[in-house]
Design an enzyme around this catalytic site. Structure first.
Site, PDB file in Angstrom:
ATOM      1  CG  ASP A   1      -1.550   1.242   1.587  1.00  0.00           C
ATOM      2  OD1 ASP A   1      -2.384   2.005   0.802  1.00  0.00           O
ATOM      3  OD2 ASP A   1      -1.181   1.841   2.626  1.00  0.00           O
TER       4      ASP A   1
ATOM      5  CG  ASP B   1      -1.400   7.781   0.392  1.00  0.00           C
ATOM      6  OD1 ASP B   1      -2.272   7.691  -0.566  1.00  0.00           O
ATOM      7  OD2 ASP B   1      -0.672   8.691   0.283  1.00  0.00           O
TER       8      ASP B   1
HETATM    9  C1  XBP Z   1      -5.206   6.165   0.834  1.00  0.00           C
HETATM   10  C2  XBP Z   1      -6.245   7.098   0.156  1.00  0.00           C
HETATM   11  C3  XBP Z   1      -6.146   7.981  -0.593  1.00  0.00           C
HETATM   12  C4  XBP Z   1      -5.557   9.240  -0.049  1.00  0.00           C
HETATM   13  C5  XBP Z   1      -5.561  10.405  -0.726  1.00  0.00           C
HETATM   14  O1  XBP Z   1      -4.790   5.520  -0.285  1.00  0.00           O
HETATM   15  O2  XBP Z   1      -7.593   6.621   0.550  1.00  0.00           O
HETATM   16  O3  XBP Z   1      -7.451   8.320  -1.253  1.00  0.00           O
HETATM   17  O4  XBP Z   1      -5.953   9.337   1.162  1.00  0.00           O
HETATM   18  O5  XBP Z   1      -5.180  10.083  -2.201  1.00  0.00           O
HETATM   19  P1  XBP Z   1      -3.724   4.008   0.122  1.00  0.00           P
HETATM   20  P2  XBP Z   1      -5.973  10.640  -3.526  1.00  0.00           P
HETATM   21  O6  XBP Z   1      -4.764   2.953  -0.506  1.00  0.00           O
HETATM   22  O7  XBP Z   1      -2.482   4.368  -0.514  1.00  0.00           O
HETATM   23  O8  XBP Z   1      -3.649   4.057   1.784  1.00  0.00           O
HETATM   24  O9  XBP Z   1      -6.377  12.073  -3.165  1.00  0.00           O
HETATM   25  O10 XBP Z   1      -5.122  10.656  -4.451  1.00  0.00           O
HETATM   26  O11 XBP Z   1      -7.017   9.528  -3.340  1.00  0.00           O
HETATM   27 MG    MG Z   2      -2.910   3.128   3.147  1.00  0.00          MG
END
Ligand code: XBP
Ligand code: MG
Length: 226
Positions: A7, A9
């Site tokens: 993953d 973020d």
């Molecule tokens: C986490 C998310 C993303 C981020 C924001 O992604 O839910 O929406 O919060 O990025 P991950 P965007 O699966 O990597 O944990 O505004 O590009 O969606």
């Molecule tokens: Mg994440």
């Protein structure tokens, strides 16, 4: 053969405060008097995907926006540009153990992949700022490439198809309940490193919950000989 699936973020780096900052900057630049403070952003993070999160915010707060689909898409594109600029300024660092684990996996012939809800532009910005070549990841499936974002398993199922590997030969790394649920529904074992906004979430389904990815050999041993 085996693979590690990351993953982004909250897992590769602690990114959500910078995402929140970028959303708020996009609101100001768009002349909107919206502000997402930490408690509000924590609640909105229940919805993965920035565009979906914006629509959820409008619905939840009863805000009627003319041409909402188009306005939200434009707002999110602006936010993404602001976020990428700030990442390029060096605002983010990889979480402990991430780079060492990527290096060790490659040295052991273990393949690398990314399964994320964010955009490819955001992934490239983060990896670029950390000096990691995105090409080291054999496949990356990002939010808009699938029909349903996390907690649906779509991104993980797409990565497994691209790798042509069974879930049993892979190990996923996540930070949130949404991500853990997506990985488990794809049949994957999943290591969770809780992040700033997810520390209080339910990780009972995780195969391992650790503060960081510093224990490289422990994770490699889970997929070696896979
Ligand atoms: C986490 C998310 C993303 C981020 C924001 O992604 O839910 O929406 O919060 O990025 P991950 P965007 O699966 O990597 O944990 O505004 O590009 O969606
Ligand atoms: Mg994440």
């Amino acid at each position: 053969m085996s693979a590690l699936i990351f993953d982004v973020d909250g897992t590769l780096a602690e990114t959500e405060e910078l995402h929140r900052e970028a959303f708020n900057a996009a609101f100001v630049d768009s002349g909107l008097d919206w502000t997402w403070d930490r408690p509000r952003y924590k609640a909105l993070l229940a919805v993965s995907g920035g565009k979906e999160r914006l629509h959820h915010f409008l619905d939840r707060d009863g805000i009627v926006l003319p041409d909402a689909q188009e306005r939200v898409a434009r707002l999110h594109a602006l936010k993404t540009a602001i976020y990428a600029d700030r990442v390029a300024e060096g605002r983010l660092v990889l979480k402990p153990g991430v780079e060492a684990l990527i290096d060790a996996a490659e040295a052991a012939g273990i393949r690398l992949a990314v399964a994320t809800t964010t955009t490819r532009a955001n992934v490239d910005a983060l990896l670029g700022s950390a000096g990691i070549d995105p090409q080291r990841f054999e496949t990356m499936v990002c939010g808009d490439a699938v029909a349903r974002k996390k907690p649906a398993p779509d991104v993980y199922l797409a990565v497994l198809r691209a790798l042509d590997l069974p879930a049993s030969a892979c190990l996923a790394f996540e930070d949130s309940w949404n991500g853990l649920t997506a990985a488990k529904e794809a049949g994957l074992r999943c290591v969770v490193t809780p992040a700033l906004y997810t520390a209080d979430e339910d990780f009972a389904a995780a195969d391992l919950v650790v503060p960081d990815l510093a224990d490289t050999q422990r994770f490699l041993s889970l997929v070696k000989g896979g």
